[in-house]
Scaffold this active site. Structure first.
Site, PDB file in Angstrom:
ATOM      1  N   LEU A 127       3.956  -7.860 -11.879  1.00 46.85           N
ATOM      2  CA  LEU A 127       4.794  -7.915 -10.216  1.00 46.85           C
ATOM      3  C   LEU A 127       4.084  -7.436  -9.059  1.00 46.85           C
ATOM      4  CD1 LEU A 127       8.675  -8.728 -11.760  1.00 46.85           C
ATOM      5  CD2 LEU A 127       5.771 -10.683 -11.536  1.00 46.85           C
ATOM      6  N   ASP A 174      -3.759  -8.717  -4.694  1.00 47.81           N
ATOM      7  CA  ASP A 174      -2.209  -8.350  -4.655  1.00 47.81           C
ATOM      8  C   ASP A 174      -1.980  -7.829  -3.531  1.00 47.81           C
ATOM      9  OD1 ASP A 174      -2.345  -8.757  -7.176  1.00 47.81           O
ATOM     10  OD2 ASP A 174      -2.680  -6.822  -8.240  1.00 47.81           O
TER      11      ASP A 174
END
Ligand code: GLA
Length: 388
Positions: A127, A174
């Site tokens: 994540l 990201d």
């Protein structure tokens, strides 16, 4: 104690200062679709999430950076005026050192700082806790020095810190979404020219992230290998990046490629097409189509790109079988980590129950954790309102 209070208290305990700290925050991310397409100059559709990394920071008058990581219970110190080298003992500190080094190399003039870091993004779950750390630090380093922050430039610096300092050949997704995410939106990002379009996520749609509990092993080497295979395939197609392989070119030339490279290329080429279609469908609120594309993406990652693991495949099947779920797939770099599912809000509890009831027995004996997430804003300073 919330993250702001935690970092503020840690800063005061480890590096007492007379001035109150400024607080910077950056989110983790979930990628809805578009996996391993970013470093192929392709499309991705991530959202920033409401799990984040927070940095409390005060400037110093010299060039020393001293930093305490609350979650690691560990500290690091380095000097901005000496060569900044990776630390062998404190791997987390390399994100701090790498970010400082890349900002200096980009031409920013930085003074030292005292920093404390804490976060609530589950580490090792895919994540992007590291990208969040980089973006929060980037804001801290620049804003403490009164320097302007450009999200795209900051994302590039974070990617360089990973590529050239930490040693992961990641793409830019990201860092980009952590820097530039928007509340209640996913971003369709063109990773070639870095243009992006915010796509609203319907209010009645739940973003459900399920951590498989399988820690991502050997990720860096397997990730870097995929990247090399994609570059080799692009070269055999005679194009700069797999983004440039049209369906016609693929049909005409794919059989000349070694079977493994053909599969890798097919994933990237079809995933790019799915991502663009998913963004269009999401924009229309056509969640059935979005869900089907998510499911197809998972099959492509499993069979062509070979980045899933059996427990993740099982988890995705359990979630997809819950009546009402639009679709589900593994999210992130792969080899463990999380799945993402989209479902009507009313179905979210049933997803959590299905995972709770079935997953551990079927995988003997992993435990999955379910997170309900909301698409959130990107990195920035948290300005505390004074109570006057
Ligand atoms: C990791 C990388 C990203 C991207 C994804 C796969 O998260 O950091 O750049 O390549 O894997 O889509």
């Amino acid at each position: 104690m919330n993250l702001e209070e935690k970092t503020r208290a840690a800063l005061q305990a480890h590096f007492p200062a007379t001035t109150p700290p400024r607080i910077f925050s950056a989110p983790g991310r979930v990628n809805l679709i578009g996996e391993h397409t970013d470093y192929n100059d392709g499309f991705v559709l991530p959202a920033a999430i409401d799990y984040r990394t927070v940095v409390a920071a005060v400037p110093r008058t010299d060039a020393i950076v001293e930093v305490f990581a609350v979650d690691m219970d560990d500290a690091d110190t380095f000097d901005l005026e000496k060569p900044i080298l990776p630390s062998a003992g404190h791997l987390w500190a390399n994100y701090v050192r790498g970010m400082a080094k890349m900002l200096l190399e980009a031409g920013f003039s930085l003074r030292g700082a005292s920093l404390a870091i804490a976060g609530n993004i589950p580490p090792g779950a895919g994540l992007s806790s590291s990208a969040a750390l980089e973006m929060a630090l980037g804001h801290a380093f620049l804003q403490l020095n009164g320097l302007p922050v450009d999200g795209v430039q900051l994302a590039r610096a974070g990617q360089l810190a990973e590529n050239d300092f930490v040693g992961v050949q990641c793409g830019i997704m990201d860092q980009f979404i952590s820097a530039l995410g928007q509340k209640n939106h996913a971003l369709l990002i063109d990773c070639r020219d870095l243009s992006f379009e915010p796509i609203p996520i319907p209010a009645d749609t739940a973003i459900i992230i399920v951590d498989s509990g399988v820690k991502r092993g050997l990720v860096d080497s397997a990730y870097n290998a995929r990247r090399e295979q994609c570059n080799a395939a692009a070269e055999l197609f005679g194009v700069p990046a797999l983004r440039d392989v049209t369906p016609d070119l693929f049909a005409a030339r794919a059989d000349n490629l070694p079977p493994l490279l053909k599969r890798r290329a097919r994933h990237v080429i079809t995933e790019n097409a799915r991502t663009v279609r998913a963004a269009a469908a999401l924009k229309q609120g056509d969640m059935a189509t979005v869900g089907t594309l998510l499911n197809e993406s998972h099959i492509s990652m499993r069979d062509d790109f070979e980045i899933t693991v059996p427990e993740i495949d099982t988890l995705v099947e359990i979630i997809q079988a819950v009546p009402g779920v639009y679709g589900a797939r593994m999210t992130g770099g792969g080899f463990g980590g999380c799945c993402v599912a989209l479902a009507p809000n009313a179905v979210a509890t049933a997803v959590a129950e299905a995972v709770e009831n079935v997953y551990t027995g079927k995988t003997c004996c992993y435990h999955a954790t379910v997170y309900r997430c909301h698409a959130s804003a990107g990195a920035g300073e948290i300005v505390v309102q004074s109570a006057s």
